[in-house]
Design an enzyme around this catalytic site. Sequence first.
Site, PDB file in Angstrom:
ATOM      1  CG  HIS A  18      -2.200  -0.739   1.009  1.00 37.47           C
ATOM      2  ND1 HIS A  18      -2.259  -2.110   1.040  1.00 37.47           N
ATOM      3  CD2 HIS A  18      -3.474  -0.319   0.763  1.00 37.47           C
ATOM      4  CE1 HIS A  18      -3.499  -2.509   0.824  1.00 37.47           C
ATOM      5  NE2 HIS A  18      -4.258  -1.434   0.642  1.00 37.47           N
ATOM      6  CG  ASP A 136      -6.459   0.607  -0.648  1.00 37.36           C
ATOM      7  OD1 ASP A 136      -6.475   1.046   0.518  1.00 37.36           O
ATOM      8  OD2 ASP A 136      -6.246  -0.586  -0.924  1.00 37.36           O
ATOM      9  CG  ASP A 149      -9.166  -2.032  -1.411  1.00 34.55           C
ATOM     10  OD1 ASP A 149      -8.402  -2.931  -0.995  1.00 34.55           O
ATOM     11  OD2 ASP A 149      -9.662  -1.181  -0.653  1.00 34.55           O
ATOM     12  CE1 TYR A 150      -3.026  -0.300  -6.076  1.00 30.18           C
ATOM     13  CE2 TYR A 150      -3.099   0.956  -4.031  1.00 30.18           C
ATOM     14  CZ  TYR A 150      -2.936   0.906  -5.406  1.00 30.18           C
ATOM     15  OH  TYR A 150      -2.690   2.061  -6.095  1.00 30.18           O
TER      16      TYR A 150
END
Length: 241
Positions: A18, A136, A149-150
């Site tokens: 992230h 994210d 979104d990771y």
Amino acid sequence: IVPLSTFPKGPGVGDFFHKVFEEIDFCDPATIEPSVSANLDRFGFAMPKAVPDICAAVKGILSAPLDTGQGHCFSLDQIDLTHRLVEMEFNMTLDEFNPAALGKLFEKHEITADYGLRISSMQASGFQGFLKGFIDLVVCHENQWYILDYKSNYLGPCFSDYNPAALTAAMADHDYILQYYLYLAALDRYLKLRLEDYNYADHFGGVFYLFIRGMAKDKNTGVYFHRPGNEFIKELRRILS
């Protein structure tokens, strides 16, 4: 074998990736190596020899196709800094949040029907108050807005382990489906305030959950996509009013 098959597992892995994706310029590969090296140390991964392989994996993720199946396909390395919102914070006021009502809404739609049954069966009461969170990444590409979104979940060592069925199962098992509907409600409210001519049907492109271990250039694995229909969003707004 996926490029990140041997990378460690655990919560710190997600924090590491992230941070890397938060810091780098997707359009400038030269920003990758300094961020990877610095954050390996920051998050306690003593893996200096792995830096080239990790950088190559990140480049593959950035160039992987993000296909909506609706005539739009792009990759992260096409998104410059001016078209991304990183760790977008939101605060939503909820007059009443009723998980059972949301579950019933999911049940009406094929892609979330089974998950809806699960949500509907939860013994969770409604509540009033504020819902706070962080998305994210939000990007705008060709006048379409997307939630991304990771996820660093390890689903297996091969690209085939990150096929659509496996991703859908992971999305339900970890309640990522509920998560992205809350994100969607938050972004919908944000765009209503920020875009004078905002219309969900015209401006919202969809939701991508990026299972980064299973992504690479010229691969169609590791990417979960969904764009809820226009009628669905109207009902979602009512439930989350």
